[in-house]
Every structure is written in C-alpha cells, then in structure tokens.
Design an enzyme around this catalytic site. Structure first.
Site, PDB file in Angstrom:
ATOM      1  N   ASP A   1       0.848  -1.031   0.065  1.00 39.63           N
ATOM      2  CA  ASP A   1       0.060  -0.114   0.067  1.00 39.63           C
ATOM      3  C   ASP A   1       0.622   1.268  -0.031  1.00 39.63           C
ATOM      4  OD1 ASP A   1      -2.116   1.733   0.123  1.00 39.63           O
ATOM      5  OD2 ASP A   1      -2.675   1.200   2.060  1.00 39.63           O
ATOM      6  N   HIS A   2       0.405   2.289  -0.404  1.00 44.88           N
ATOM      7  CA  HIS A   2       0.930   3.411  -0.387  1.00 44.88           C
ATOM      8  C   HIS A   2       1.636   3.915   0.950  1.00 44.88           C
ATOM      9  CE1 HIS A   2       0.588   3.812  -4.826  1.00 44.88           C
ATOM     10  NE2 HIS A   2      -0.595   4.048  -4.614  1.00 44.88           N
TER      11      HIS A   2
END
Length: 757
Positions: A370-371
């Site tokens: 995920d970012h």
C-alpha cells in the site's frame, strides 16, 4: 491402438476432470470434486479446438514446428482460466481457514466529526486487560506507532467499572507501537504504565496486566496468549508458486522447441529425395529433447555463454576457444542496427503495470503493498513513478531519431495528440462523479500526458550541437542532457521555491515551508497543514469542495488513517484536509523524472552516426554512476532519514528527493533487466513482456476490471458472515484478479495486436 493413444491428449481436460471427481467422491468430498471438475469441463472446447488445429496442420503436411506453434500459448491460457474459474465457484472455507481475530479499527471521520470504524481481519492484534476496576476507577489506553511521524499519543480505549467484561481493544500491527495505560480515580492519575517499541504479531492475542503500583512503573505487563498465524507465509507461498510456474513454463517450452527442431530436421530429411512426400510421423524421442534441454542448463555452459554475456561483448567472448562454439547464435561482431527496441524496457514497463494493478486491487492486504501514509517508500510508491521514468527512456529511443528530427512539425503534432489522448483517457477513467462540477481533472494518465508534452517539446526544440550527437562515447551521449539541464533545473528550483518560500496560512496556522502530514504528526503543531502549499494551490485551481463548491481533484488523503486526530474514548474526530498526490505542484517534479529517464535512454540508444550499439561495460559504468549520483543527492536532501530531512522522500508531494531516489533505483533495476533479458538472454521477460508491449490496453482493462469488482471467491460469500479477508485469501484473490488482464495481454500479443496512441 497407437493412433487412439495419440489422440487421447485431445480430451486431457475432460479425462483429468473425471479422474479428480472420482477421487474426491471416493474421499467423501463430492462437493469439492464438482467444483474442480466443472472448470475443467468448461475448458474442453478451447483445448480440443487447439488440438484439432494441430492435427489438421500435420495432416496437411505442415512442418511440426508450424503445426504446434500456438499450442503452448493455448495450454498457458487454459491453465490460467482454470485457476480463475475454480476461484469463482469455490467458497473461501474450501481454500483458506478463516482468521483467528477480527475487529474494528479507525477508518475515518464522519461529516459530523465522529469516529468511523471498519471491520478488518488482517494486520490486527487483540488486547485483553486482566484485572478488575474499582467503582470509582477508569482505565485509559493511549497509543502511537513508529510509522507515524513524531505523532502525539491518541486515546484508543476507555473503560470504567460498569464496562462489560472482558475489556478488549484492537491495534494495527504494521509498525512497532508505544502504549501508555492510565488508571484514574476521578480526574487524578493513580497509576501510569508505559511500554515503547512493542513488536506486535499479526493475528496475535495479548493480555495486559492492569497496573496497580503507585506512580509510574517501568513497563506494562504484556503476555502473548496465542499466535498461530504466519504473517509472511502467503507472500513466500505466492512467490514460490509463481517462480515454479515460470520455471516449469520455460522448461516445457524449451523441451518442446528442441523436440520440434529435431522433428523438423527429420521431416526435411525425408524430402531429400525429389518428389517424396513429407514424413510428418518421423518424430524424435521426447527423452532426447529433455536430455538436450538439461544439458543446456549445465552450470559451466551457462556461465560460458549466458552469464559472461552480461558484461562481455559477443565478439570478445567468441575469441574464447571454450566458449566460441556456444555463442554461435549471438552477434559476434559489431553491426549497425536500426531503430532499437529493448526487450528489458518492455519488461520493466510490464512489471510496473502489473505491480501497480496488484497494489490497486489490494496488494494482499499487506501494508508494504500500500502507499506510504506520508513520507517514506513502499513497493506501491515505486511503480507509478518508474512508469513515467521508463516513458522518458523510451522517448530518447524514439523521438530523437534522425527521421523525426527531419520533420519536427509532424513530431510536434504527434506529441500534442498523444499527450491529449493520455489526458482525456485519464479523465475518463477517473470520472466517478455524476456531474461536471465534481469531475476530477488530475490523475495518473493526466500527469503522464503533461510530462510527455513538456519533455517531448524540450527534446525537439532545445538546441543541441550536431557534433556532440555524433559521438559514441559517454561524454558525447551526455552533452545533450547537460545542455537541457538548466531548463529542467528550473522546474526543480520552482518546486523548491514555491514549497519553502511561499507563505501559507490554514485555519490560523502558519503552514509555510511545511512538508509534514499535519494532524497528530509533529506532535500536532501543524494540525491543519496537510499538503501545505501544494494543497492550497490545488484548492485554488481545482476547488475545495467545501460549502457546495465544485472540486476537480482527488477527494481523499492517504494520511487519513495514520494521522487523523481522534479519540476512541469519546468518539470525537477532526478530519485532515484533502491532499491530491497527482496535484499541480508535484507535476513539476514528474516532468523532471521523465527527463531523467531520457538521460538514461541516450546512454542505451545506438550512435546516430555509426548506428552501433553502445559497449556493455560503458553502459554498466555510466548507469551505476548515474544511480550513485542521483541516489546520494536525493538521500542527502532527505537527510538519509524517513522523517527528519529537510526534503523527505514523499510520493504524496512528489518531492525532489523522491524523484531523484526513484530515478536511481529505476536505473539499477533496468540495468539488471538489460543484463538478464537483452544481453545474457537468461529470461524472455514473459509474461510481463505481454503487458509491456500493450501497456495502455492493459492499464485501461485493469482499471475497468476494478470497477466491475473482485471476482474470485466473492460470488458465494455468505451475507453477514465472517469476512475471510486473511492475507492468504487476499493474496490468492488479488493475484488472480491481476492474472485476468495479463491473459488478455497475452492474447493480443500472440495475435500481434498492439494498441498505440
């Protein structure tokens, strides 16, 4: 009898399905047997049609290699479709155990400023407080984690003597945690206990001792009750399975290629006598083909040909008496080459897109897929910038050719057309609003289009010395980039000046020069300053969305879950301001990133005068030096720290250090692919090659597929039941969801259909 056995393979899926059904029935698991058999039977027509095409081609006298040309690809597609179909008709409980622990964690703020919770079953741990509270006592638990930039503690649990037992709460496990427990008598703190640097296991169950010692104590009594979950097992399992499939595919296709090569030779020898019919039955032994393939994998032979070709020119390797016979298929003398197409570039483009799609569909539920919530780098933060960088490398190989330079006006029109199409397609894919007032103008492809437009015009119209372009050494290849450096340096300077010199005030806070997350970050001293000047510019250009004002930008913020100021004790919540990671100001640095790709592309392209490809060792040295210089500059700007540097590595803001570090890592990764794929030919780059050669079509299809929804296992999920969102289940589901557009890309590649803008 032999003819009958020779045609049984045409019904292989049907036979396999029936055999598996009988086995499952004998084991008393008929329900599972049907779920395996149905997908196999559904694929019988596809397999049979491909097999009959082979039989018909052989009957018509075709060479064996021509008859079997497309069948390996059909087998690949049948295998992939079987996995997809099996996933769609199978319940989660048939494949993966349900999670041990499910609970609710903070997910955002409501419009009324109240805490919103969401059910989760991954990256979570349960805590139970052991002990009994007296009638006038309350217990509070305050929490912070190491992934949060200098965050203030937040209250995540509050209970008194009337609270139902057991006293339980949940925490995310992605980062090490700091816990503080307070036992209060009315408003007076009776006991305070704290514990720093707690490493929490995924799906673990902990008990906390209720502190009773007067005053402060050194640490909280924490005991792990149960932890039967292997956090990394799904990752290793998926990686090993994908690698095994790749190795198996490569081995089988190599055996088949050797088998058909010998079959062609046998069939051609039967044609030696004039007028004799081609003997398509003169086939060699499969064991001979396997033996030849295994011998070709001898470590000594591989080193003498493949590995040494990573850094040695083919003509130099051919001088080695031992290696010379093994490089007959390699180029043994420098020859002029036309327009070059680097397979490694397509492979890197395909890998970036495939990983980007995997991240977008959920990344197996892992935080590093995920970012980053603000500053820092994860795998998800790398792929989109790498794609822009790769676009710059490709521009150096195409736009600067002599043919295009002789007609700059036509090239300029092509650049404007392609940039406009990228921008419009980006707006279409991001059009989730019902009205124009909320149509998002910013986006991923939108930024591609702007970067392509600016860099393309710079390559066409910034003057360069013809003599510099005609030299083949590294200095000559770098001279055009050095002449462009002042122009693109202005973009970096503009970003730095606007970010750190422009005065910005939000809700009474001075946010000038701030590049932090806001909220509880930096101990809450810049609470409303998320995005600072970048967000202020976006609000001015694209609208704020407040008080019914139109908004044409991203309506969220990746920092929400990590940095929002909330109190689970009383349910209050203060939302962060919106921040668009594809906003206006960051576009300046994305243009620089694209140009930095052009610099590497010039190192790889053939010399414009001699048409000779660059020497391998010169490419290796120059790309390593490029990566070292940019990496050190970017790291120094970030203070070689995640949070403490003046210009942190940050994808949300597209900081200058972020662009430099991504360019450095991209160059090293491309160099590895160049050595393995293009020079040593150890790997063909499949299946990522299919994606890279049809990148726009794959991106469009994958984005559309996300709108349709997640297909595997979701069809039969019981309504209201316990979610099966464990890492194992999510990893399998998300890999399958990425595999569907990859299969489509393969079909287009096999049929030589390529979508170009």
């Amino acid at each position: 009898m032999a003819g009958l056995l020779g045609k049984l393979w045409l019904a292989l899926p049907a036979i396999a399905g029936l055999v598996l059904l009988i086995v499952w029935l004998a084991m008393g698991r008929g329900e599972i047997g049907w779920k395996v058999t149905i997908p196999l039977l559904a694929l019988v027509p596809l397999w049979t049609d491909a097999g009959q095409a082979v039989v018909a081609a052989k009957a018509a006298g075709a060479r064996p290699s021509a008859a079997w040309k497309n069948f390996p690809g059909t087998a690949f597609v049948v295998t992939a479709l079987f996995i997809v179909l099996f996933a769609c008709v199978t319940e989660p409980s048939d494949v993966w155990a349900q999670p041990l622990i499910t609970g609710k964690l903070f997910s955002g703020c409501s419009n009324e400023g109240r805490v919103q919770l969401s059910q989760t079953s991954t990256d979570i741990a349960r805590f139970v407080i052991d002990g009994t509270l007296q009638d006038d006592e309350v217990v509070e638990v305050w929490w912070a984690n190491s992934g949060c930039q200098k965050c203030a503690l937040r209250r995540i649990f509050l209970a008194d003597a009337t609270t139902a037992q057991p006293l339980t709460f949940h925490l995310p496990t992605q980062h090490t945690a700091t816990l503080v427990m307070k036992v209060k008598d009315r408003e007076t703190v009776k006991t305070l206990a704290h514990s720093d640097g707690l490493v929490l296991d995924d799906q673990a169950w902990y008990s906390l001792d209720l502190p009773r010692a007067a005053g402060n104590v050194s640490s909280i009594g924490i005991h792990e009750r149960a932890n039967e979950w292997d956090f990394y097992k799904p990752i290793w399992g998926a990686a090993l399975c994908l690698i095994a499939l790749q190795v198996l595919y490569a081995f089988v296709t190599s055996v088949l290629a050797d088998y058909l090569r010998q079959a062609d030779a046998a069939a051609d020898s039967a044609d030696a006598e004039e007028g004799a019919p081609r003997d398509t039955t003169a086939m060699p032994s499969v064991l001979d083909a396997v033996k030849n393939t295994v011998e070709s994998l001898c470590p000594r032979r591989v080193f003498n040909t493949k590995i040494r070709l990573m850094w040695t020119e083919a003509e130099d390797l051919a001088k080695d008496e031992e290696a010379a016979p093994l490089v007959a298929d390699q180029q043994v003398a420098p020859k002029p080459v036309g327009r070059v197409r680097l397979v490694s570039l397509d492979v890197m483009r395909g890998m970036s897109l495939a990983v980007m799609n995997f991240v977008n569909v959920g990344g197996g539920g892992y935080w590093f897929f995920d970012h980053s919530k603000w500053s820092g780098l994860t795998i998800a933060d790398i792929v989109f910038p790498w794609f822009i960088w790769v676009m710059g490398v490709a521009m150096a190989l195409s736009l600067e050719s002599t043919r295009i330079k002789q007609n700059r006006a036509a090239a300029a029109l092509h650049i404007m057309k392609r940039a406009a199409l990228l921008f419009l397609i980006g707006m279409f894919l991001g059009a989730s609003a019902d009205t124009f007032e909320d149509l998002r103008i910013t986006g991923v492809l939108n930024r591609f289009g702007i970067s392509y437009l600016v860099v393309g015009f710079a390559l066409l119209y910034i003057p360069k010395k013809a003599a510099a372009e005609g030299t083949s050494d590294i200095k000559g290849r770098l001279l055009p980039s050095l002449r462009e450096l002042p122009v693109f340096g202005l973009f970096i300077a503009a970003w730095l000046v606007v970010t750190f010199a422009v005065s910005v005030h939000v809700d009474g806070f001075d946010c000038s020069g701030y590049v932090g997350p806001g909220g509880v970050g930096d101990n809450g001293r810049y609470s409303p300053c998320t995005g600072a000047v970048a967000a202020a510019i976006d609000r001015a250009i694209f609208g704020s969305g407040e008080k019914n004002e139109p908004m044409h930008r991203y309506g969220g913020c990746t920092a929400t879950q990590m940095y929002t100021e909330y109190d689970l004790g009383d349910g209050t919540c203060k939302p962060l301001h919106l921040n668009d990671p594809e906003g206006f100001l960051g576009t300046l640095n994305s243009i620089v990133l694209c140009w930095l790709g052009v610099v590497v592309g010039r190192l790889l392209r053939p010399d414009p005068a001699t048409k000779l490809a660059p020497k391998k060792r010169a490419v290796i040295v120059s790309m390593v030096a490029y990566a070292a210089v940019l990496g050190l500059i970017g790291g120094a700007m970030a203070g070689f720290s995640q949070f403490d540097g003046p210009v942190p590595v940050n994808k949300n803001l597209w900081t200058t250090s972020f662009v430099l570090v991504l360019s450095a890592t991209g160059a090293l990764f491309l160099l590895v692919l160049l050595m393995v794929v293009d020079w040593a030919r150890l790997w063909e780059g499949k299946p990522f090659l299919f994606v890279g050669m049809n990148s726009m079509l794959f991106y469009f299809f994958s984005e559309f597929f996300q709108v349709v929804g997640r297909p595997p296992f979701a069809l039969l999920r019981p309504q209201g039941g316990v979610p099966f969102d464990t890492h194992g289940f999510l990893m399998l589901a998300h890999i399958i969801q990425v595999a569907v557009p990859v299969i489509g890309a393969y079909w287009f590649w096999r049929n030589e259909l390529f979508f170009k803008l």
